[in-house]
Design a protein around this motif. Structure first.
Motif, PDB file in Angstrom:
ATOM      1  N   VAL A 131      44.060  44.462  48.180  1.00  0.00           N
ATOM      2  CA  VAL A 131      44.052  43.010  48.037  1.00  0.00           C
ATOM      3  C   VAL A 131      42.944  42.579  47.084  1.00  0.00           C
ATOM      4  N   TYR A 132      41.857  43.324  47.066  1.00  0.00           N
ATOM      5  CA  TYR A 132      40.722  42.985  46.205  1.00  0.00           C
ATOM      6  C   TYR A 132      40.342  44.220  45.381  1.00  0.00           C
ATOM      7  N   ARG A 133      40.155  44.013  44.079  1.00  0.00           N
ATOM      8  CA  ARG A 133      39.712  45.091  43.196  1.00  0.00           C
ATOM      9  C   ARG A 133      38.293  44.776  42.718  1.00  0.00           C
ATOM     10  N   ILE A 134      37.412  45.754  42.844  1.00  0.00           N
ATOM     11  CA  ILE A 134      35.998  45.574  42.506  1.00  0.00           C
ATOM     12  C   ILE A 134      35.651  46.465  41.325  1.00  0.00           C
ATOM     13  N   THR A 135      35.144  45.856  40.270  1.00  0.00           N
ATOM     14  CA  THR A 135      34.708  46.619  39.099  1.00  0.00           C
ATOM     15  C   THR A 135      33.227  46.347  38.858  1.00  0.00           C
ATOM     16  N   THR A 136      32.522  47.356  38.406  1.00  0.00           N
ATOM     17  CA  THR A 136      31.085  47.238  38.164  1.00  0.00           C
ATOM     18  C   THR A 136      30.710  47.929  36.867  1.00  0.00           C
ATOM     19  N   LEU A 160      43.923  40.246  43.953  1.00  0.00           N
ATOM     20  CA  LEU A 160      45.099  40.652  43.194  1.00  0.00           C
ATOM     21  C   LEU A 160      46.330  39.761  43.377  1.00  0.00           C
ATOM     22  N   PRO A 161      46.611  39.219  44.559  1.00  0.00           N
ATOM     23  CA  PRO A 161      47.823  38.409  44.662  1.00  0.00           C
ATOM     24  C   PRO A 161      47.889  37.232  43.687  1.00  0.00           C
ATOM     25  N   ASP A 162      46.747  36.559  43.464  1.00  0.00           N
ATOM     26  CA  ASP A 162      46.772  35.388  42.585  1.00  0.00           C
ATOM     27  C   ASP A 162      45.845  35.505  41.381  1.00  0.00           C
ATOM     28  N   GLY A 163      45.093  36.588  41.256  1.00  0.00           N
ATOM     29  CA  GLY A 163      44.251  36.804  40.082  1.00  0.00           C
ATOM     30  C   GLY A 163      42.931  36.058  40.081  1.00  0.00           C
ATOM     31  N   ARG A 164      42.590  35.389  41.175  1.00  0.00           N
ATOM     32  CA  ARG A 164      41.299  34.690  41.215  1.00  0.00           C
ATOM     33  C   ARG A 164      40.151  35.680  41.127  1.00  0.00           C
ATOM     34  N   VAL A 165      39.085  35.276  40.439  1.00  0.00           N
ATOM     35  CA  VAL A 165      37.978  36.179  40.147  1.00  0.00           C
ATOM     36  C   VAL A 165      36.647  35.537  40.510  1.00  0.00           C
ATOM     37  N   ALA A 204      33.724  34.836  49.563  1.00  0.00           N
ATOM     38  CA  ALA A 204      33.976  33.522  48.965  1.00  0.00           C
ATOM     39  C   ALA A 204      35.435  33.403  48.520  1.00  0.00           C
ATOM     40  N   LEU A 205      36.027  34.485  48.041  1.00  0.00           N
ATOM     41  CA  LEU A 205      37.418  34.456  47.638  1.00  0.00           C
ATOM     42  C   LEU A 205      38.369  34.348  48.830  1.00  0.00           C
TER      43      LEU A 205
END
Length: 207
Positions: A131-136, A160-165, A204-205
């Motif tokens: 559901v959530y992708r974390i990049t660093t 990922l469902p709606d692309g909010r970042v 927060a998301l």
């Protein structure tokens, strides 16, 4: 020379040769990890979240690290003769796995514990959609042996469902007394702080 004396002489020569070879043998490198555990003294420990009926599915992507730091050896600042701009590879102090993997695993460990989540990347769950992708991305990672260690880490959490970042940056400089162990402990603490920031962004998301 009689046989007894010859035997003693040969034994003495063999012992001397063994001693010389032992003295010339190269010291073995020591390996370090950024994962937290009983040996990670001084590193903060995450408080596990309450069990959920449905796991929170996350994907912690491999950490992007500058090539100058992507070495088996620990890389520190070279302050010899006042040369503060240079870097030094510590041949006898090495990471137990490639640095991007060490950092990714440490972040994943902390996030799974604090969020009650399951990292589909770490667990190899190809049939589960996170559901959530974390990049660093590591912008800075440096240390002065016996003095300090610091880092700047950019991170992004994408739903990922709606692309909010949600994006952020974790910057920290900590005291690192002692030898290499102090630097490794400081790096663990910095990664814990980054994981806490990432977890706050993910929450927060969810609102």
């Amino acid at each position: 020379m009689n046989r007894t004396h010859a035997t003693r002489a040969y034994a003495l020569i063999a012992l001397t040769a063994a001693t010389v070879l032992a003295g010339c043998a190269s010291p073995e490198p020591r390996y370090y990890t950024l994962a937290q555990g009983p040996a990670a003294a001084g590193a903060s420990v995450a408080t596990p979240a309450a069990p959920n009926t449905e796991p929170l599915w996350i994907e912690v992507a491999p950490v992007r690290v500058p090539e100058r730091l992507n070495r088996p050896q620990l890389v520190v600042r070279d302050t010899h003769n006042g040369n503060e701009a240079g870097l030094r590879l510590l041949d006898l102090s090495r990471w137990s796995s490639p640095l991007p993997d060490e950092m990714r695993d440490a972040l994943s460990q902390r996030l799974q514990a604090s969020l009650g989540a399951v990292d589909t990347y770490q667990q190899g769950l190809a049939d589960v959609s996170p559901v959530y992708r974390i990049t660093t991305e590591v912008v800075r990672l440096d240390a002065d042996i016996g003095q300090r260690a610091g880092a700047t880490i950019n991170w992004t959490v994408r739903r990922l469902p709606d692309g909010r970042v949600v994006s952020g940056r974790t910057q920290s400089d900590l005291a690192a007394p002692g030898a290499v162990e102090g630097v490794v402990v400081a790096y663990r603490q910095i990664l814990s702080a980054a994981a806490d920031d990432i977890a706050a962004g993910l929450r927060a998301l969810k609102r």
